[in-house]
Design a protein around this motif. Structure first.
Motif, short mmCIF file in Angstrom:
data_model
loop_
_atom_site.label_atom_id
_atom_site.label_comp_id
_atom_site.label_asym_id
_atom_site.label_seq_id
_atom_site.Cartn_x
_atom_site.Cartn_y
_atom_site.Cartn_z
N LYS A 97 6.54 -10.38 -3.07
CA LYS A 97 5.77 -9.57 -4.02
C LYS A 97 5.82 -10.13 -5.44
O LYS A 97 4.83 -10.09 -6.16
CB LYS A 97 6.31 -8.14 -4.02
N ASN B 11 -0.45 -8.53 -0.54
CA ASN B 11 -1.12 -7.29 -0.93
C ASN B 11 -0.63 -6.21 0.02
O ASN B 11 -0.02 -6.50 1.06
CB ASN B 11 -2.65 -7.43 -0.91
N ASP B 12 -0.89 -4.96 -0.33
CA ASP B 12 -0.30 -3.85 0.43
C ASP B 12 -0.71 -3.83 1.89
O ASP B 12 0.01 -3.29 2.74
CB ASP B 12 -0.67 -2.52 -0.24
N SER B 13 -1.85 -4.42 2.21
CA SER B 13 -2.30 -4.42 3.60
C SER B 13 -1.44 -5.31 4.49
O SER B 13 -1.54 -5.26 5.72
CB SER B 13 -3.76 -4.88 3.68
N ALA C 111 1.87 -5.25 4.66
CA ALA C 111 3.19 -4.68 4.92
C ALA C 111 3.56 -4.73 6.40
O ALA C 111 4.67 -5.12 6.77
CB ALA C 111 3.25 -3.24 4.40
#
Length: 284
Positions: free
Chosen positions: A39, A12-14, A16
């Motif tokens: 992803k 998930n984007d957190s 990165a």
């Protein structure tokens, strides 16, 4: 090993920042490849931590029902030689085996000392072939052929052209099966991504096929009875134009190093070799 643990992750984007730390020291190609895999294949990635910090990351493409799959692994430079990579690779290979994968592949850019190849061999993998990543950065190309979009009713013919075109190459490389069987899973994937595929026909019969997705050309193949007539050039040109129209400045494709005919075609169209990878394989 002090503080060593492995966790499966779903992106998930957190994450990165965590992933950036895991691929610290990787070149841009490896970094992008790992991010893309993590992803696109949720739950198919694992991180190794040493003393609470990311030390290595691996991701694979396997899905239940597949017979073949691939994986990518990267160990941060300061943690190499400590067994982290082997432990993480064993975890990923066990997971792929549990999903029913029978043949596994991995690839890497060879290093001068041959350490990456030695590592692959220690995992029980054997060298299979080398492949060139080629790139085109020019403008639009003249296609010269009528190209049609793919639709699901074309699947059998599309697959037949593709399988037959690569039969001799697969046999020369020892890549079984030499004739790749049709599968419902493949058909569904192609149907879901039909906009990426295209064909050239003659008298209603498919004689050439191709795919352009994400700035990458793939599955460029011509019916053996129609080779040498500019069909392959037209398929590649169409894929280049589609990629440019979709906003990609550079268009990429892979070609086996020993496939001199294909390499010569792409070089004549303005593609240049960006990097060369060693592909290795093993039976699980």
């Amino acid at each position: 090993m002090r503080g060593f643990m492995i966790d499966t992750i779903s992106y998930n984007d957190s994450m990165a920042a965590l992933l950036n730390e895991a691929v610290a020291g990787a070149d841009s190609y490896t970094r992008d490849d790992i991010f893309s895999l993590v992803k696109d294949s949720p739950g198919n990635a694992a991180l190794a931590f040493c003393d609470g910090k990311p030390a290595a990351i691996a991701a694979h493409t396997a899905r239940r029902g597949d017979k073949r799959g691939s994986f990518t692994l990267f160990v941060t430079p300061k943690e190499r030689g400590k067994g982290v990579g082997r432990a993480l690779a064993a975890r990923v290979l066990d997971e792929m085996r549990g999903l029913g994968i029978q043949t596994v592949y991995t690839d890497f850019e060879p290093d001068a000392r041959g350490l990456r190849l030695c590592f692959a061999k220690r995992l029980g993998m054997r060298p299979a072939f080398r492949s060139c990543l080629m790139q085109y950065t020019g403008g639009m190309m003249e296609c010269g052929q009528m190209v049609e979009p793919y639709s699901d009713d074309m699947y059998e013919q599309f697959h037949c052209v593709l399988s037959n075109a690569f039969h001799d190459l697969r046999k020369s490389l020892g890549l079984e099966p030499y004739v790749v069987p049709q599968s419902e899973m493949e058909r569904v994937r192609m149907k879901d991504n039909a906009r990426d595929y295209y064909v050239i026909k003659q008298n209603g019969r498919i004689i050439g096929v191709g795919c352009a997705n994400g700035g990458m050309l793939d599955d460029i193949a011509v019916d053996n009875n129609f080779r040498g007539r500019g069909i392959g050039r037209a398929l590649a040109a169409y894929g280049v134009n589609q990629s440019i129209n979709n906003g990609f400045d550079g268009v990429l494709l892979w070609v086996v190093e020993t496939n001199r005919e294909a390499r010569g075609l792409y070089e004549s169209m303005g593609f240049t070799i960006k990097r060369v990878h060693q592909f290795c394989t093993a039976e699980l």
